[in-house]
Design a protein around this motif. Structure first.
Motif, PDB file in Angstrom:
ATOM      1  N   ASP A 109      15.160  -5.019   9.787  1.00 26.67           N
ATOM      2  CA  ASP A 109      14.610  -5.002   8.310  1.00 26.67           C
ATOM      3  C   ASP A 109      13.255  -5.086   8.207  1.00 26.67           C
ATOM      4  O   ASP A 109      12.339  -5.899   9.119  1.00 26.67           O
ATOM      5  CB  ASP A 109      15.587  -6.005   7.600  1.00 26.67           C
ATOM      6  CG  ASP A 109      17.035  -5.872   7.695  1.00 26.67           C
ATOM      7  OD1 ASP A 109      17.601  -4.910   6.908  1.00 26.67           O
ATOM      8  OD2 ASP A 109      17.544  -6.666   8.174  1.00 26.67           O
ATOM      9  N   CYS A 110      12.569  -4.299   7.215  1.00 24.37           N
ATOM     10  CA  CYS A 110      11.230  -4.053   7.167  1.00 24.37           C
ATOM     11  C   CYS A 110      10.845  -4.484   5.755  1.00 24.37           C
ATOM     12  O   CYS A 110      11.482  -4.425   4.906  1.00 24.37           O
ATOM     13  CB  CYS A 110      10.874  -2.698   7.460  1.00 24.37           C
ATOM     14  SG  CYS A 110       9.151  -2.386   7.035  1.00 24.37           S
ATOM     15  N   ILE A 111       9.320  -5.102   5.810  1.00 26.92           N
ATOM     16  CA  ILE A 111       8.924  -5.160   4.503  1.00 26.92           C
ATOM     17  C   ILE A 111       7.550  -4.455   4.550  1.00 26.92           C
ATOM     18  O   ILE A 111       6.843  -4.319   5.602  1.00 26.92           O
ATOM     19  CB  ILE A 111       8.739  -6.851   4.052  1.00 26.92           C
ATOM     20  CG1 ILE A 111       7.832  -6.918   2.797  1.00 26.92           C
ATOM     21  CG2 ILE A 111       7.670  -7.460   5.148  1.00 26.92           C
ATOM     22  CD1 ILE A 111       7.811  -8.303   2.240  1.00 26.92           C
ATOM     23  N   VAL A 112       7.330  -3.708   3.790  1.00 26.47           N
ATOM     24  CA  VAL A 112       6.077  -3.035   3.287  1.00 26.47           C
ATOM     25  C   VAL A 112       5.138  -3.836   2.259  1.00 26.47           C
ATOM     26  O   VAL A 112       5.498  -3.859   0.991  1.00 26.47           O
ATOM     27  CB  VAL A 112       6.044  -1.566   2.847  1.00 26.47           C
ATOM     28  CG1 VAL A 112       4.485  -1.091   2.682  1.00 26.47           C
ATOM     29  CG2 VAL A 112       6.919  -1.152   3.837  1.00 26.47           C
ATOM     30  N   THR A 113       4.046  -4.575   2.686  1.00 24.61           N
ATOM     31  CA  THR A 113       3.294  -5.270   1.749  1.00 24.61           C
ATOM     32  C   THR A 113       1.893  -5.430   2.359  1.00 24.61           C
ATOM     33  O   THR A 113       1.608  -5.532   3.583  1.00 24.61           O
ATOM     34  CB  THR A 113       3.885  -6.631   1.402  1.00 24.61           C
ATOM     35  OG1 THR A 113       3.105  -7.170   0.424  1.00 24.61           O
ATOM     36  CG2 THR A 113       3.816  -7.535   2.640  1.00 24.61           C
ATOM     37  N   GLU A 114       0.866  -5.659   1.578  1.00 19.09           N
ATOM     38  CA  GLU A 114      -0.685  -6.131   2.003  1.00 19.09           C
ATOM     39  C   GLU A 114      -0.611  -7.780   1.942  1.00 19.09           C
ATOM     40  O   GLU A 114      -1.726  -8.117   2.110  1.00 19.09           O
ATOM     41  CB  GLU A 114      -1.556  -5.358   1.200  1.00 19.09           C
ATOM     42  CG  GLU A 114      -1.595  -3.903   1.594  1.00 19.09           C
ATOM     43  CD  GLU A 114      -1.596  -3.531   2.798  1.00 19.09           C
ATOM     44  OE1 GLU A 114      -2.671  -3.785   3.298  1.00 19.09           O
ATOM     45  OE2 GLU A 114      -0.724  -3.025   3.202  1.00 19.09           O
ATOM     46  N   ASN A 115       0.473  -8.315   1.302  1.00 17.26           N
ATOM     47  CA  ASN A 115       0.353  -9.732   1.127  1.00 17.26           C
ATOM     48  C   ASN A 115       0.848 -10.544   2.348  1.00 17.26           C
ATOM     49  O   ASN A 115       1.950 -10.481   2.615  1.00 17.26           O
ATOM     50  CB  ASN A 115       1.148 -10.140  -0.165  1.00 17.26           C
ATOM     51  CG  ASN A 115       1.100 -11.682  -0.527  1.00 17.26           C
ATOM     52  OD1 ASN A 115       1.204 -12.602   0.339  1.00 17.26           O
ATOM     53  ND2 ASN A 115       0.893 -11.996  -1.669  1.00 17.26           N
ATOM     54  N   ARG A 116      -0.026 -11.219   3.294  1.00 20.29           N
ATOM     55  CA  ARG A 116       0.568 -11.650   4.516  1.00 20.29           C
ATOM     56  C   ARG A 116       1.557 -12.743   4.242  1.00 20.29           C
ATOM     57  O   ARG A 116       2.344 -12.925   4.758  1.00 20.29           O
ATOM     58  CB  ARG A 116      -0.903 -12.190   5.095  1.00 20.29           C
ATOM     59  CG  ARG A 116      -0.768 -13.139   6.279  1.00 20.29           C
ATOM     60  CD  ARG A 116       0.117 -12.131   7.558  1.00 20.29           C
ATOM     61  NE  ARG A 116      -0.791 -11.134   8.036  1.00 20.29           N
ATOM     62  CZ  ARG A 116      -0.275 -10.216   8.726  1.00 20.29           C
ATOM     63  NH1 ARG A 116       0.819 -10.207   9.362  1.00 20.29           N
ATOM     64  NH2 ARG A 116      -0.957  -9.352   9.071  1.00 20.29           N
ATOM     65  N   THR A 117       1.321 -13.554   3.147  1.00 24.67           N
ATOM     66  CA  THR A 117       2.210 -14.705   2.841  1.00 24.67           C
ATOM     67  C   THR A 117       3.508 -13.945   2.692  1.00 24.67           C
ATOM     68  O   THR A 117       4.753 -14.624   3.145  1.00 24.67           O
ATOM     69  CB  THR A 117       1.852 -15.583   1.745  1.00 24.67           C
ATOM     70  OG1 THR A 117       0.510 -16.116   1.872  1.00 24.67           O
ATOM     71  CG2 THR A 117       3.062 -16.644   1.424  1.00 24.67           C
ATOM     72  N   ASN A 118       3.784 -13.247   1.824  1.00 25.30           N
ATOM     73  CA  ASN A 118       4.903 -12.401   1.657  1.00 25.30           C
ATOM     74  C   ASN A 118       5.769 -11.819   2.911  1.00 25.30           C
ATOM     75  O   ASN A 118       7.207 -12.006   3.068  1.00 25.30           O
ATOM     76  CB  ASN A 118       4.773 -11.268   0.585  1.00 25.30           C
ATOM     77  CG  ASN A 118       4.633 -11.806  -0.729  1.00 25.30           C
ATOM     78  OD1 ASN A 118       4.576 -12.917  -1.169  1.00 25.30           O
ATOM     79  ND2 ASN A 118       4.379 -10.957  -1.878  1.00 25.30           N
ATOM     80  N   ALA A 119       4.769 -11.370   3.602  1.00 24.50           N
ATOM     81  CA  ALA A 119       5.361 -10.785   4.985  1.00 24.50           C
ATOM     82  C   ALA A 119       5.761 -11.917   5.996  1.00 24.50           C
ATOM     83  O   ALA A 119       6.964 -11.671   6.322  1.00 24.50           O
ATOM     84  CB  ALA A 119       4.079  -9.839   5.702  1.00 24.50           C
ATOM     85  N   GLU A 120       5.155 -13.062   5.995  1.00 23.28           N
ATOM     86  CA  GLU A 120       5.506 -14.134   6.570  1.00 23.28           C
ATOM     87  C   GLU A 120       6.812 -14.844   6.178  1.00 23.28           C
ATOM     88  O   GLU A 120       7.675 -15.139   6.956  1.00 23.28           O
ATOM     89  CB  GLU A 120       4.386 -15.180   6.830  1.00 23.28           C
ATOM     90  CG  GLU A 120       3.123 -14.634   7.687  1.00 23.28           C
ATOM     91  CD  GLU A 120       2.042 -15.665   7.423  1.00 23.28           C
ATOM     92  OE1 GLU A 120       2.208 -16.536   6.775  1.00 23.28           O
ATOM     93  OE2 GLU A 120       1.220 -15.583   8.386  1.00 23.28           O
ATOM     94  N   VAL A 121       6.877 -14.809   4.907  1.00 26.74           N
ATOM     95  CA  VAL A 121       8.207 -15.486   4.344  1.00 26.74           C
ATOM     96  C   VAL A 121       9.361 -14.423   4.814  1.00 26.74           C
ATOM     97  O   VAL A 121      10.411 -14.863   4.929  1.00 26.74           O
ATOM     98  CB  VAL A 121       8.007 -15.472   2.857  1.00 26.74           C
ATOM     99  CG1 VAL A 121       9.316 -15.737   2.201  1.00 26.74           C
ATOM    100  CG2 VAL A 121       7.094 -16.629   2.592  1.00 26.74           C
ATOM    101  N   ASP A 172       0.882  -1.203  -0.156  1.00 27.28           N
ATOM    102  CA  ASP A 172      -0.061   0.065  -0.007  1.00 27.28           C
ATOM    103  C   ASP A 172       1.023   1.157  -0.106  1.00 27.28           C
ATOM    104  O   ASP A 172       1.573   1.338   0.809  1.00 27.28           O
ATOM    105  CB  ASP A 172      -0.894  -0.075   1.331  1.00 27.28           C
ATOM    106  CG  ASP A 172      -1.906   0.983   1.391  1.00 27.28           C
ATOM    107  OD1 ASP A 172      -1.458   2.279   0.407  1.00 27.28           O
ATOM    108  OD2 ASP A 172      -2.905   0.953   2.137  1.00 27.28           O
ATOM    109  N   LEU A 173       0.825   1.986  -1.153  1.00 26.98           N
ATOM    110  CA  LEU A 173       1.785   2.978  -1.182  1.00 26.98           C
ATOM    111  C   LEU A 173       1.708   4.040  -0.400  1.00 26.98           C
ATOM    112  O   LEU A 173       2.446   4.962   0.035  1.00 26.98           O
ATOM    113  CB  LEU A 173       1.984   3.580  -2.548  1.00 26.98           C
ATOM    114  CG  LEU A 173       2.458   2.401  -3.818  1.00 26.98           C
ATOM    115  CD1 LEU A 173       2.615   2.957  -5.110  1.00 26.98           C
ATOM    116  CD2 LEU A 173       3.597   1.786  -3.277  1.00 26.98           C
TER     117      LEU A 173
END
Length: 431
Positions: free
Chosen positions: A339-351, A237-238
């Motif tokens: 380190d941080c990930i910005v995403t709305e994809n829960r799977t991507n975040a968990e990986v 989410d930009l």
């Protein structure tokens, strides 16, 4: 300033720490309040000392802007340090807690209790607020501490420690629970005090941490580089990504938890990248880009090294093919800080959070949250990037250890258990 006999000083701190270790929670909390009151009462003197330090480094070519920023100790930073001392009062007792309560056999009871570590040796540079944090953590946890500040902060840290000594003189906690060293020669001698100091925490570059590790037999908990990353995923989410990047870089650029590299999925290079660059420019941030970034924005700086901690209003940006490339980059160039990930994809975040080997792995939030105070620890003595515990921001729990207490209601020897005459029950009892 005359060089101190560090071994004798460390022995004094150890004797004082033993008295602090057996004091009650109320007595230690009363000492913390006395420290807070003393700092408030001596604020003008401490801030004047800080002005002297800032003036002395004003034209020093060896002192970076990041160091100057960390050196300042006035206004909100001073008030925040005092508030942090009082925040520790609200936390529970870090020592004496029973972690294991177990019947080994009839009448034979084992307890494991939290106890102070002993004497800490903390080496830091231009961070007067760190002196306040660390001293208060030591008192709350029943430890003694020897502080070693950088040459650029000597006047400020001396004023702080003198104030704390005066404040503690009316409490159960001996003033000599906290002592200060100011020279490199004293640092070298401190590293030889293996019988007097239980843990060394160097806060600085990887090179400095390695120097300390190679020159002492005392256990070392390294607070090293903070090369933090943010990966902007294709499904980010930009409207979240932009403030996260800006806060992570500009809220306090000289902190070890500020972002140094932003990795952007290639699908966002035409939409998010221009917006991010415009906002960074508005905040006075210098941007260095990879070749793909500079194809569209040739006026940006060239990235000469990815494994760099700017600690300033400067950041590197790289376009990546996918999340796998982003994670490979972080593993290769990161420092295992945050380190941080910005995403709305829960799977991507968990990986991402599972596979990135850092002490802090964040999802949709600023890297600046990697802090002992913000974690509710009251304060921190440093941030450990080691895989071994304690890891991340090291608060009260990280500067305590435990002891095993075994008590017999009669007489217990191992012989009857070895022969089979007696057997273990291993029954857990209420804590």
């Amino acid at each position: 300033m005359a060089m101190k006999n560090v071994k004798e000083l460390a022995q004094l701190v150890r004797r004082s720490a033993k008295k602090t270790a057996v004091s009650s929670l109320k007595e230690r909390n009363d000492a913390l309040e006395a420290m807070a009151v003393g700092l408030e009462s001596n604020r003008k003197r401490i801030e004047e000392a800080n002005k002297t330090d800032l003036e002395l480094v004003k034209d020093d070519a060896e002192i970076t802007n990041a160091v100057r920023a960390r050196l300042g100790f006035h206004g909100g930073k001073f008030a925040g340090a005092v508030s942090g001392v009082r925040d520790l009062k609200r936390l529970g007792d870090p020592i004496g807690a029973v972690e294991i309560h177990r019947e080994l056999a009839d009448g034979l009871i084992l307890k494991r209790k939290k106890v102070p570590l002993g004497v800490l040796g903390i080496i830091f540079e231009a961070r007067p607020d760190a002196a306040v944090q660390i001293a208060s953590l030591a008192v709350k946890s029943g430890n003694g501490v020897i502080l070693k500040c950088g040459r650029e902060a000597v006047n400020t840290c001396s004023a702080i420690v003198e104030t704390l000594h005066s404040s503690l003189s009316s409490t159960v906690v001996p003033p000599s629970t906290i002592e200060l060293l100011t020279s490199r020669e004293e640092t070298r001698e401190m590293l030889t005090c293996s019988s007097e100091i239980d843990l060394i925490i160097p806060r600085g570059s990887n090179q400095f941490v390695q120097y300390v590790q190679k020159n002492t037999t005392i256990p070392v908990l390294g607070h090293a580089d903070g090369i933090c990353h943010i990966y902007i995923d294709a499904e980010a989410d930009l409207n979240k990504a932009l403030p996260i990047c800006i806060d992570s870089k500009t809220q306090y650029p000289s902190a070890c938890n500020s972002v140094e590299t932003i990795l952007i999925h290639k699908s966002l290079s035409g939409s998010f990248l221009p917006t991010l660059l415009k906002e960074l420019e508005a905040h006075g941030v210098k941007v260095n880009g990879c070749e793909k970034v500079r194809e569209g924005f040739p006026g940006l700086g060239v990235v000469s090294e990815w494994a760099v901690e700017y600690c300033d209003k400067e950041v590197s940006i790289k376009i990546v093919e996918n999340q796998e490339e982003a994670m490979d980059h972080i593993v290769k160039y990161g420092s295992k800080h945050t380190d941080c990930i910005v995403t709305e994809n829960r799977t991507n975040a968990e990986v991402f959070q599972s596979l990135i080997p850092s002490a802090g792995v964040f999802h949709n939030c600023s890297t600046r949250f990697a802090d002992g105070f913000r974690y509710g620890f009251g304060a921190e003595v440093g941030v450990s990037t080691s895989n071994m515990p304690p890891r991340g921001p090291v608060g009260l729990e990280g500067i305590t250890t435990h002891k095993y207490y075994l008590s017999s209601a009669s007489v217990h020897t191992v012989g009857p258990f070895a022969s089979g005459e007696m057997s273990f029950t291993h029954k857990d009892l209420p804590l």
